[in-house]
Design an enzyme around this catalytic site. Sequence first.
Site, PDB file in Angstrom:
ATOM      1  N   TYR A 143      25.155  41.277  26.725  1.00  0.00           N
ATOM      2  CA  TYR A 143      25.986  40.535  27.455  1.00  0.00           C
ATOM      3  C   TYR A 143      26.536  39.265  26.996  1.00  0.00           C
ATOM      4  CZ  TYR A 143      27.657  37.670  31.484  1.00  0.00           C
ATOM      5  OH  TYR A 143      28.409  36.983  32.102  1.00  0.00           O
ATOM      6  N   ASP A 194      38.768  47.599  41.942  1.00  0.00           N
ATOM      7  CA  ASP A 194      37.218  47.788  41.692  1.00  0.00           C
ATOM      8  C   ASP A 194      36.776  49.323  41.702  1.00  0.00           C
ATOM      9  OD1 ASP A 194      34.752  45.509  42.433  1.00  0.00           O
ATOM     10  OD2 ASP A 194      34.162  47.591  42.067  1.00  0.00           O
TER      11      ASP A 194
HETATM   12  N1  LIG Z   1      27.018  35.836  38.312  1.00  0.00           N
HETATM   13  C1  LIG Z   1      26.878  35.247  37.312  1.00  0.00           C
HETATM   14  O1  LIG Z   1      25.956  34.317  36.957  1.00  0.00           O
HETATM   15  C2  LIG Z   1      28.159  35.174  36.350  1.00  0.00           C
HETATM   16  C3  LIG Z   1      28.036  34.087  35.273  1.00  0.00           C
HETATM   17  C4  LIG Z   1      28.983  34.175  34.048  1.00  0.00           C
HETATM   18  C5  LIG Z   1      30.265  34.949  34.339  1.00  0.00           C
HETATM   19  N2  LIG Z   1      30.050  36.142  35.315  1.00  0.00           N
HETATM   20  C6  LIG Z   1      30.980  37.165  34.956  1.00  0.00           C
HETATM   21  O2  LIG Z   1      31.782  37.069  36.164  1.00  0.00           O
HETATM   22  C7  LIG Z   1      32.375  38.599  36.696  1.00  0.00           C
HETATM   23  C8  LIG Z   1      31.810  38.781  37.927  1.00  0.00           C
HETATM   24  O3  LIG Z   1      30.114  38.660  38.046  1.00  0.00           O
HETATM   25  P1  LIG Z   1      29.538  38.715  39.656  1.00  0.00           P
HETATM   26  O4  LIG Z   1      28.088  37.930  39.379  1.00  0.00           O
HETATM   27  O5  LIG Z   1      30.523  38.453  40.788  1.00  0.00           O
HETATM   28  O6  LIG Z   1      29.387  40.499  39.505  1.00  0.00           O
HETATM   29  P2  LIG Z   1      28.857  41.197  40.648  1.00  0.00           P
HETATM   30  O7  LIG Z   1      27.897  42.313  40.193  1.00  0.00           O
HETATM   31  O8  LIG Z   1      28.359  40.517  42.022  1.00  0.00           O
HETATM   32  O9  LIG Z   1      30.164  42.237  41.000  1.00  0.00           O
HETATM   33  C9  LIG Z   1      30.979  42.915  39.992  1.00  0.00           C
HETATM   34  C10 LIG Z   1      31.877  43.490  40.424  1.00  0.00           C
HETATM   35  O10 LIG Z   1      32.610  44.290  39.327  1.00  0.00           O
HETATM   36  C11 LIG Z   1      32.845  45.675  39.676  1.00  0.00           C
HETATM   37  N3  LIG Z   1      32.921  46.647  38.435  1.00  0.00           N
HETATM   38  C12 LIG Z   1      31.828  46.716  37.760  1.00  0.00           C
HETATM   39  N4  LIG Z   1      32.238  47.463  36.535  1.00  0.00           N
HETATM   40  C13 LIG Z   1      33.534  48.067  36.908  1.00  0.00           C
HETATM   41  C14 LIG Z   1      34.362  48.876  36.299  1.00  0.00           C
HETATM   42  N5  LIG Z   1      33.890  49.550  35.283  1.00  0.00           N
HETATM   43  N6  LIG Z   1      35.336  49.011  36.823  1.00  0.00           N
HETATM   44  C15 LIG Z   1      35.837  48.215  37.991  1.00  0.00           C
HETATM   45  N7  LIG Z   1      35.096  47.536  38.568  1.00  0.00           N
HETATM   46  C16 LIG Z   1      33.775  47.325  38.144  1.00  0.00           C
HETATM   47  C17 LIG Z   1      31.525  46.096  40.397  1.00  0.00           C
HETATM   48  O11 LIG Z   1      31.788  47.186  41.433  1.00  0.00           O
HETATM   49  C18 LIG Z   1      31.460  44.852  41.433  1.00  0.00           C
HETATM   50  O12 LIG Z   1      32.213  44.802  42.498  1.00  0.00           O
HETATM   51  C19 LIG Z   1      31.635  39.227  35.575  1.00  0.00           C
HETATM   52  O13 LIG Z   1      32.545  39.396  34.430  1.00  0.00           O
HETATM   53  C20 LIG Z   1      30.563  38.627  34.980  1.00  0.00           C
HETATM   54  O14 LIG Z   1      29.915  38.885  33.756  1.00  0.00           O
HETATM   55  C21 LIG Z   1      28.933  36.018  36.218  1.00  0.00           C
END
Ligand SMILES: NC(=O)c1ccc[n+]([C@@H]2O[C@H](COP(=O)([O-])OP(=O)(O)OC[C@H]3O[C@@H](n4cnc5c(N)ncnc54)[C@H](O)[C@@H]3O)[C@@H](O)[C@H]2O)c1
Length: 263
Positions: A167, A48
């Site tokens: 996105y 991360d």
């Molecule tokens: N939450 C949702 O509704 C949802 C739905 C579909 C897909 N997703 C996808 O699931 C994944 C995780 O989402 P989440 O909701 O747990 O997000 P979150 O925002 O809770 O966590 C994201 C994590 O990614 C890390 N991160 C961000 N940019 C980074 C970088 N450049 N390098 C390394 N780490 C980085 C952040 O520090 C964080 O720990 C993402 O790819 C998101 O697009 C989320």
Amino acid sequence: MGESPSTQPPGGGELAGQVAVVTGAAQGIGRAIAEHLVSAGASVAVVDVHGAGPAASEIEQLGGRVLAVEADVTSESATAAMAESVHHAFGRLDILVNNAGLFTTLDPGPFESIPVQRWRRVMDVNVMGPFLCARACVRFMRLQGGGRIINIASSTPFKGTPYTLDYVTSKGAVVALTRALAKELGPQSILVNAVAPGLTLSDGLLERSGVFDQKIAASASGRALERPQHPADIVGAVRFLSGPGAAFITGQTLVVDGGSFLH
Ligand SMILES: NC(=O)c1ccc[n+]([C@@H]2O[C@H](COP(=O)([O-])OP(=O)(O)OC[C@H]3O[C@@H](n4cnc5c(N)ncnc54)[C@H](O)[C@@H]3O)[C@@H](O)[C@H]2O)c1
């Protein structure tokens, strides 16, 4: 009332001896995936840009071998060094979960209002990140004759979800990347699949619940399984695609959204 996600460890240690990299694993969906893979017997690198160390220490309490790697997935040098350090620490690298992504910090709005700089950053993290991490890790997968890449996409490109065009476009690209990379790496026994979650109550989303309240309610009622989605709902699909049961599955996207988008 719908059935709640299982918090039981998968047991059986089906990933014993395997080494997994999970990006964006300090919190949210990535953290849940890292914990689940450890419970399945894998050694896991928690990657991360912030907070990898504290998260890794907590995940280690589950009993597995865990490595913290602070790295930005958009950096060519940092992702190369990340894969090197994982291989150095564990002696192999079998599974890459490309989970790091920008979503929960993005304000929804009409597409004309998205600044060019934000569009570029979203593409950098959500699309170039998986490309760079795959490039860095595949080198080691080839050395051992195969591997698994699992990209966390989203159900939004299938639904044409409006008001976060950057996105949704980036996650459509993740599906395309998954398919083309699967064809390219299949001959080397590296399997590439995607998991596409629906709107999920991750840490990032919960921190901004004011912004997402309406979407959370609408997405729960639009599902065959009418309840909110949690990170724990996604982890079983990732484990399956990492494990022996998925040995002849590649280039696929598994939508995990409680039956909202059906395909
Ligand atoms: N939450 C949702 O509704 C949802 C739905 C579909 C897909 N997703 C996808 O699931 C994944 C995780 O989402 P989440 O909701 O747990 O997000 P979150 O925002 O809770 O966590 C994201 C994590 O990614 C890390 N991160 C961000 N940019 C980074 C970088 N450049 N390098 C390394 N780490 C980085 C952040 O520090 C964080 O720990 C993402 O790819 C998101 O697009 C989320």
